[in-house]
Design a protein around this motif. Structure first.
Motif, PDB file in Angstrom:
ATOM      1  N   THR A 209       2.953   3.996  -1.117  1.00 22.37           N
ATOM      2  CA  THR A 209       2.089   2.851  -1.436  1.00 22.37           C
ATOM      3  C   THR A 209       1.277   2.367  -0.239  1.00 22.37           C
ATOM      4  O   THR A 209       0.349   1.573  -0.401  1.00 22.37           O
ATOM      5  CB  THR A 209       2.923   1.664  -1.971  1.00 22.37           C
ATOM      6  OG1 THR A 209       3.834   1.236  -0.944  1.00 22.37           O
ATOM      7  CG2 THR A 209       3.712   2.065  -3.206  1.00 22.37           C
TER       8      THR A 209
ATOM      9  N   TRP B 177      -2.447   3.152  -0.452  1.00 24.29           N
ATOM     10  CA  TRP B 177      -3.161   2.339  -1.446  1.00 24.29           C
ATOM     11  C   TRP B 177      -3.470   0.951  -0.907  1.00 24.29           C
ATOM     12  O   TRP B 177      -4.559   0.416  -1.105  1.00 24.29           O
ATOM     13  CB  TRP B 177      -2.343   2.253  -2.731  1.00 24.29           C
ATOM     14  CG  TRP B 177      -3.000   1.406  -3.770  1.00 24.29           C
ATOM     15  CD1 TRP B 177      -4.127   1.707  -4.460  1.00 24.29           C
ATOM     16  CD2 TRP B 177      -2.586   0.120  -4.217  1.00 24.29           C
ATOM     17  NE1 TRP B 177      -4.454   0.688  -5.323  1.00 24.29           N
ATOM     18  CE2 TRP B 177      -3.517  -0.309  -5.201  1.00 24.29           C
ATOM     19  CE3 TRP B 177      -1.522  -0.718  -3.901  1.00 24.29           C
ATOM     20  CZ2 TRP B 177      -3.405  -1.528  -5.839  1.00 24.29           C
ATOM     21  CZ3 TRP B 177      -1.411  -1.936  -4.551  1.00 24.29           C
ATOM     22  CH2 TRP B 177      -2.345  -2.323  -5.503  1.00 24.29           C
TER      23      TRP B 177
ATOM     24  N   MET C  99      -5.597   7.429  -3.898  1.00 21.80           N
ATOM     25  CA  MET C  99      -4.649   6.488  -3.300  1.00 21.80           C
ATOM     26  C   MET C  99      -3.751   5.846  -4.363  1.00 21.80           C
ATOM     27  O   MET C  99      -2.545   5.694  -4.165  1.00 21.80           O
ATOM     28  CB  MET C  99      -5.404   5.401  -2.531  1.00 21.80           C
ATOM     29  CG  MET C  99      -6.141   5.883  -1.298  1.00 21.80           C
ATOM     30  SD  MET C  99      -5.059   6.566  -0.017  1.00 21.80           S
ATOM     31  CE  MET C  99      -5.268   8.328  -0.285  1.00 21.80           C
ATOM     32  N   LEU C 100      -4.350   5.470  -5.517  1.00 19.59           N
ATOM     33  CA  LEU C 100      -3.555   4.879  -6.590  1.00 19.59           C
ATOM     34  C   LEU C 100      -2.604   5.910  -7.179  1.00 19.59           C
ATOM     35  O   LEU C 100      -1.452   5.590  -7.513  1.00 19.59           O
ATOM     36  CB  LEU C 100      -4.473   4.304  -7.672  1.00 19.59           C
ATOM     37  CG  LEU C 100      -3.794   3.580  -8.826  1.00 19.59           C
ATOM     38  CD1 LEU C 100      -2.923   2.429  -8.323  1.00 19.59           C
ATOM     39  CD2 LEU C 100      -4.810   3.065  -9.837  1.00 19.59           C
TER      40      LEU C 100
END
Length: 607
Positions: A416, A419, A465-466
């Protein structure tokens, strides 16, 4: 407005001399100031900064040379209304009309709440809807420093009628407060709050008292009231010791009335008005079985509470110490009642040297023509409501001060991190579930990731990224996911933390999920039930102190032992099935009920 950090803040820039002069002239004109006062509030070296609030509303902040925000505007451009900050109001506390509120309400305002009508103790006169005002903490016979700025949601007339009509709703829409994010922008944010100031006395010469004891407060020669008369308050909710009766009309802009001096005839007239008021209200609904009523009961229960606090048309309050039958032309209650019976308002009967009221006549023409007035009873009820509100606020504040606030937090971790970097967020911060949702919604909107066919789905496969943030090991990468599932997957890939904060105390943040206090009833030593409490250390509770309180509360033996396999965690045992007693004690100590897990395991043990 500024309860959360700004969404955007541009670079601070010096204000041009010409712009600064225009701003000073605008402040002087808008707020009726003298040139030297304008110089104080719009000093040389003023700076400006364009901002966006957390609601993405644009604005401009004007800062002192030291860096303290003095003024701000909201809306596009710099033509919006100039609003002084608390820093500016501390330089000139009387810049705006004000409302005062009890101390327990102030933290709620700082937390982002608007000022509600029941929270207003006193206020300046007059006040109009949308008028800029300051909010202060209430002090008896003194004026507290401004702690908030806002716009009026109602008029001062509405506030004055609030207790009689039990009016609810908002009094002030709060725009900015002491200790909010705008205040924290200043370099002087740690400065102490100024002391309350004395209410200014009029500078003009006070005229000698006239025959009725009234005095005139002078004006400034232009017909405008001096500062003292402008600061006269509507203080009908919590009168200070030595102040006028709470039901008296607020002092006007030009006169300071004293209590009305009544003649014997005036007293008799007021007492008759009190009886007419009682006949219109309380006495009109009495059933026949309520009669006869003794003279003393009739007088104390119906006539005295209905006495007017201000004679009709006098415009000044009554000295209630003289509002008694002995100061009237009748001299005694018996004579007064006989006069009223002769008029046909009531019916009397002689009984053992005294009289009793056997009937009343609310349909009498004098009763029908009576114009109702504010009564002594209504004033006492109003004062009682204000005192009850104050007690409730104090009790709520005391309860809130000891309450523990538990929050679940998440830190960017593993897949994460990328992101959060792409979303331009600090990866070292801890985020609440609301924060993560706001970041996610803004990111999805900016990247256009909402599925065109089904709006509740997010095209996670379109953003690298997501896609990494929601990736699960050994699982097939998802092309699209429901919004709720995407958020849940992001949180699952983040590092779990928790925060426990005591109101007014320190905040403790620890890695790991928060664990509830576990309260369980089990069978031990044959058929004896006992209640076991574990996990309380997380909430700052001591095992020995908890055991001692439970021993007294439950009148049962208690014991403290280490949990098997753990050196730091303890287990408190109390004899008997004590789930309710233990739960109530934990809640009283500030542990939120949702973080207490209670279960009775004794039934399964008996089988």
């Amino acid at each position: 407005m500024f309860k959360k950090p700004l969404a955007d803040a541009k670079t601070v820039a010096p204000l041009r001399s010409s712009d600064r002069r225009k701003l000073k002239q605008r402040v002087i004109a808008d707020f009726g100031l003298q040139p030297e006062e304008g110089e104080l509030l719009v000093p040389e070296g003023l700076q400006s900064q364009k901002i966006s609030t957390h609601l993405n509303e644009p604005g401009v902040v004007y800062l002192s040379p030291e860096g303290d925000p003095l003024w701000f505007t909201l809306g596009k451009g710099s033509d919006g209304a100039l609003i002084p900050t608390v820093y500016a109001l501390w330089k000139k506390p009387d810049l705006l009309p004000f409302l005062s509120t009890p101390a327990p309400v102030v933290p709620k305002l700082i937390g982002g709440a608007d000022l509600m009508i029941p929270g207003v103790v006193q206020h300046s006169l007059p006040l109009a809807i949308d008028q800029l005002v300051s909010v202060t903490q209430y002090h008896r016979e003194r004026l507290g420093p401004p702690l908030a700025v806002g716009r009026m949601a109602v008029t001062s007339d509405t506030l004055r009628q609030a207790d009689e009509q039990d009016t609810k709703g908002k009094a002030v829409y709060v725009l900015h407060t002491w200790k909010d994010c705008l205040w924290d922008m200043g370099v002087s944010s740690k400065m102490d709050v100024p002391e309350p100031r004395e209410i200014p006395k009029p500078e003009a010469e006070v005229q000698p008292a006239d025959e009725d004891g009234a005095r005139d407060i002078g004006t400034n020669g232009d017909g405008l009231a001096t500062e003292a008369s402008r600061l006269h308050l509507d203080d009908t909710r919590q009168p200070a010791d030595g102040q006028q009766d709470p039901a008296a009309e607020p002092l006007s802009d030009s006169t300071a009335p004293s209590a009305a001096v009544l003649s014997s005839e005036d007293v008799s007239s007021c007492l008759r008005s009190a009886l007419l008021q009682a006949l219109q209200t309380a006495l009109s609904s009495l059933p026949p079985s309520a009669f006869p009523i003794t003279a003393s009961t009739f007088w104390s229960s119906y006539v005295l509470p209905a006495r007017p606090v201000q004679p009709m048309g006098a415009g000044v309050p009554i000295d209630l110490t003289r509002m008694d039958v002995k100061h009237s032309t009748h001299k005694t209650v018996k004579v007064f009642l006989k006069a009223c019976a002769k008029e046909g308002l009531i019916k009397l009967k002689e009984m053992k040297g005294d009289v009793v009221v056997t009937a009343v006549y609310p349909a009498h023409p004098s009763v029908a023509g009576h114009r109702q007035h504010k009564t002594v009873q209504s004033v006492e009820d109003k004062k009682g409501k204000a005192e009850a509100r104050e007690r409730q606020a104090q009790e709520a504040e005391e309860k809130r001060r000891g309450e523990l606030h538990v929050a679940e937090l998440w830190k960017p971790h593993g897949p994460t991190v990328g992101w959060f970097v792409a979303a331009e967020k600090d990866t070292s911060n801890l985020y609440s579930i609301t924060d993560i949702k706001e970041i996610f919604n803004a990111y999805v909107a900016a990247k256009g990731l909402v599925n065109a066919q089904v709006q509740q789905y997010i095209n996670v496969g379109q953003d690298e990224m997501l896609a990494q943030a929601v990736y699960v090991k050994d699982a097939e990468p998802a092309e699209f996911m429901k919004r709720e599932d995407t958020l849940r997957r992001i949180r699952e890939n983040m590092q779990v933390w928790h925060e426990i904060r005591t109101e007014g105390g320190e905040t403790v943040r620890k890695k790991g999920a928060v664990k509830p206090v576990h309260v369980a009833v089990k069978i031990r030593q044959g058929r004896k039930a006992c209640t076991l409490i574990t996990g309380f250390e997380t909430y700052g509770l001591n095992a020995d102190e908890l055991a001692q309180e439970l021993r007294k509360l439950c009148a049962s033996s208690t014991a403290v032992e280490p949990l098997p396999g753990k050196t730091a965690d303890m287990e408190v045992m109390v004899q008997g099935k004590q789930i309710k007693a233990v739960t109530d004690l934990l809640v009283a100590k500030g542990v939120p009920a949702r973080w207490i897990k209670a279960e009775d395991l004794s039934g399964s043990k008996k089988k």
